[in-house]
Design a protein around this motif. Sequence first.
Motif, PDB file in Angstrom:
ATOM      1  N   SER A 162      44.957  38.194  36.072  1.00  0.00           N
ATOM      2  CA  SER A 162      43.919  37.431  36.769  1.00  0.00           C
ATOM      3  C   SER A 162      43.878  35.979  36.318  1.00  0.00           C
ATOM      4  O   SER A 162      43.333  35.123  37.016  1.00  0.00           O
ATOM      5  N   VAL A 163      44.467  35.672  35.172  1.00  0.00           N
ATOM      6  CA  VAL A 163      44.606  34.287  34.726  1.00  0.00           C
ATOM      7  C   VAL A 163      46.030  33.804  34.985  1.00  0.00           C
ATOM      8  O   VAL A 163      46.256  32.768  35.615  1.00  0.00           O
ATOM      9  N   ARG A 164      47.002  34.583  34.537  1.00  0.00           N
ATOM     10  CA  ARG A 164      48.393  34.155  34.645  1.00  0.00           C
ATOM     11  C   ARG A 164      48.850  34.003  36.093  1.00  0.00           C
ATOM     12  O   ARG A 164      49.635  33.113  36.429  1.00  0.00           O
ATOM     13  N   THR A 214      40.767  34.710  51.325  1.00  0.00           N
ATOM     14  CA  THR A 214      39.568  34.302  50.591  1.00  0.00           C
ATOM     15  C   THR A 214      38.987  35.465  49.797  1.00  0.00           C
ATOM     16  O   THR A 214      38.596  35.305  48.627  1.00  0.00           O
ATOM     17  N   ALA A 215      38.933  36.645  50.403  1.00  0.00           N
ATOM     18  CA  ALA A 215      38.408  37.816  49.689  1.00  0.00           C
ATOM     19  C   ALA A 215      39.274  38.159  48.480  1.00  0.00           C
ATOM     20  O   ALA A 215      38.765  38.621  47.452  1.00  0.00           O
ATOM     21  N   SER A 216      40.577  37.926  48.586  1.00  0.00           N
ATOM     22  CA  SER A 216      41.456  38.154  47.437  1.00  0.00           C
ATOM     23  C   SER A 216      41.093  37.228  46.278  1.00  0.00           C
ATOM     24  O   SER A 216      41.174  37.617  45.104  1.00  0.00           O
ATOM     25  N   VAL A 217      40.681  36.006  46.598  1.00  0.00           N
ATOM     26  CA  VAL A 217      40.221  35.087  45.556  1.00  0.00           C
ATOM     27  C   VAL A 217      38.926  35.607  44.927  1.00  0.00           C
ATOM     28  O   VAL A 217      38.736  35.504  43.704  1.00  0.00           O
ATOM     29  N   ALA A 218      38.026  36.164  45.738  1.00  0.00           N
ATOM     30  CA  ALA A 218      36.807  36.762  45.172  1.00  0.00           C
ATOM     31  C   ALA A 218      37.173  37.852  44.167  1.00  0.00           C
ATOM     32  O   ALA A 218      36.590  37.935  43.074  1.00  0.00           O
ATOM     33  N   ASP A 219      38.133  38.682  44.522  1.00  0.00           N
ATOM     34  CA  ASP A 219      38.567  39.755  43.629  1.00  0.00           C
ATOM     35  C   ASP A 219      39.175  39.188  42.350  1.00  0.00           C
ATOM     36  O   ASP A 219      38.932  39.693  41.247  1.00  0.00           O
ATOM     37  N   LEU A 220      39.969  38.125  42.471  1.00  0.00           N
ATOM     38  CA  LEU A 220      40.550  37.463  41.298  1.00  0.00           C
ATOM     39  C   LEU A 220      39.459  36.995  40.338  1.00  0.00           C
ATOM     40  O   LEU A 220      39.520  37.245  39.121  1.00  0.00           O
ATOM     41  N   LEU A 221      38.462  36.305  40.877  1.00  0.00           N
ATOM     42  CA  LEU A 221      37.405  35.750  40.026  1.00  0.00           C
ATOM     43  C   LEU A 221      36.554  36.850  39.406  1.00  0.00           C
ATOM     44  O   LEU A 221      36.100  36.721  38.263  1.00  0.00           O
ATOM     45  N   ASP A 222      36.341  37.923  40.136  1.00  0.00           N
ATOM     46  CA  ASP A 222      35.596  39.057  39.590  1.00  0.00           C
ATOM     47  C   ASP A 222      36.330  39.661  38.395  1.00  0.00           C
ATOM     48  O   ASP A 222      35.721  40.053  37.390  1.00  0.00           O
ATOM     49  N   ARG A 223      37.659  39.715  38.479  1.00  0.00           N
ATOM     50  CA  ARG A 223      38.464  40.228  37.360  1.00  0.00           C
ATOM     51  C   ARG A 223      38.430  39.257  36.175  1.00  0.00           C
ATOM     52  O   ARG A 223      38.427  39.681  35.014  1.00  0.00           O
ATOM     53  N   GLN A 224      38.443  37.961  36.448  1.00  0.00           N
ATOM     54  CA  GLN A 224      38.309  36.983  35.358  1.00  0.00           C
ATOM     55  C   GLN A 224      36.973  37.138  34.654  1.00  0.00           C
ATOM     56  O   GLN A 224      36.886  37.070  33.407  1.00  0.00           O
ATOM     57  N   LEU A 225      35.932  37.344  35.430  1.00  0.00           N
ATOM     58  CA  LEU A 225      34.602  37.545  34.844  1.00  0.00           C
ATOM     59  C   LEU A 225      34.597  38.760  33.919  1.00  0.00           C
ATOM     60  O   LEU A 225      34.015  38.721  32.822  1.00  0.00           O
ATOM     61  N   ALA A 226      35.263  39.826  34.352  1.00  0.00           N
ATOM     62  CA  ALA A 226      35.293  41.040  33.535  1.00  0.00           C
ATOM     63  C   ALA A 226      35.923  40.781  32.170  1.00  0.00           C
ATOM     64  O   ALA A 226      35.513  41.377  31.161  1.00  0.00           O
ATOM     65  N   LEU A 227      36.894  39.885  32.095  1.00  0.00           N
ATOM     66  CA  LEU A 227      37.559  39.597  30.822  1.00  0.00           C
ATOM     67  C   LEU A 227      36.637  38.872  29.853  1.00  0.00           C
ATOM     68  O   LEU A 227      36.645  39.158  28.649  1.00  0.00           O
TER      69      LEU A 227
END
Length: 546
Positions: free
Chosen positions: A307-309, A371-384
């Motif tokens: 989600s970062v890399r 755009t929804a894929s970006v929402a999922d990306l950011l949600d995973r970053q938040l989890a970290l």
Amino acid sequence: MTAPTHAARVLLDGRSLTLHDVVRMARPPLEGVAATAALSPEAQLATEQSVRLRDRLIEGRKPIYGVTTGFGDSVTNQISPEHAAHLQRNLIRYHLNGTGPDAAADVVRATLLIRANALARGNSGIRPVVIDRLLDHLHADVLPRVPERGSLGASGDLVPLCYVASVLLGEGDVHYGKRLLPAAEAHREAGIQPLTLEAKEGLALINGTSFTTAFAVLAAHDATSIAHSAEIVTAFVSEALLGNASHFAAFLHEAKPHPGQVAVAARVSRLIADSGLSTTYEEILDATDPLFDDYRRLEQRIQDHYSVRCAPHVIGVLHDTLGWVRQWLTTEINASTDNPLFSADEERVHHGGNFYAGHVAQAMDSLKTATASVADLLDRQLALIVDPKFSRGLPANLVPPSLSGEAGLHHGFKGMQIAASAVTAEALKTAAPASVFSRSTEAHNQDKVSMGTIAARDARTVNELTSQVAAITLLAAAQAVDLRGPEQAAPWVRRVHALVRSHVPFTDGDRRMEGDIATVCELILNGSLARAAGYSSDKDTDAAAA
């Protein structure tokens, strides 16, 4: 009624309207002079020639769809020229059956402008005065009340555009200032004269993709702001996790040179340059002794989570999707989208299906997925960053250590992560394609329809949801930077952090946070966040892409 002469003016010719023109007129500045629009001299001439051809063909008493015939499957009903104008009034009235909430003011303004420009192309058999009246309503901000639901995106936006056409006749309701008024009353106050339509003019007003495309243009604009915010959030998260800046090296991304991916990596690399928090692969190696035994467990990862890399690869898809979406939308706002069309050069009328919003539907289905894929990306970053198993020393849920004397009483960003998960799920659900749900209707005359309006409204909704996920993740990442020590962050991250903190305080204990989310969403969508991070203006972004 004429437009103010002191305002910046856009000349409409049906060929050169830009997406930036649409956005700046749909969302006029709170202060300063708003842009206005007027028919170009060439468009004035072209529309007049189209009307003269229309009238000559009507005089021949031959069937012309929607002019001297009924509509849809009633095309076999031919009427006399003397009843042609009456037919147009009935056309508008029998489609006034929209449902759902009223469209927002920016959508209605964009609809008025796009419809005026489509008719300015000079193919529609409609008098210049009708186009002028659309612009009069735009300039006076007398906005028809238009329910959002009821359009199939083919045969154009019949139902919503009938609410626009009805107001031009002095019927229906309008939003004027902060009031909902009968159109006739608002016309008297604003000095607008109602119209009496001639043959074809009702059909020309309603038989097009302008309502769908209004949603789409605004959605594309907002998705650009969201894509930039996702890059900024990624930079913050990389800092918060003491991440590996080498993941954004130019060499990597030029080896897979999708333009959006390359550009995102370069921007994230710029944002975290000169950081005291992020590290590099070489620095990790320098801090790691060579291995002389058979095995050891490394104290520091040499690769960050996907989600970062892989953030440039995910956000890059959105940017590259926006590239062709803008091209398609630029074509759509400069197109004749009604039926039939009159060719003055050929002295003939053409019957076809330019009202079909298939390109807009496909564009919006693709945009909302990216755009929804970006929402999922950011949600995973938040989890970290909220989970101490992955956050590299940050406290659980980012609860400040200063609250250790109240152990167990505060929960930090626990509830914010729950909210982000729910909002992300809704964004992903809403990203399902609408264009595949074609229905046969109107006695099987409209037996293949685009569903473009639903797709475009969905794209608007996915934008709203994704901006909320971005806002929550940025708030959490800003909290994490505070806990790490903002003075150690990269210079650009510090600037954005200062902007956030000028609007939202550090979370030093459990409190209500929905207002924080709304505030940061506004910073994302009005471009403040991107400007603080050194991005160019929305105008430059839209113009370069379009």
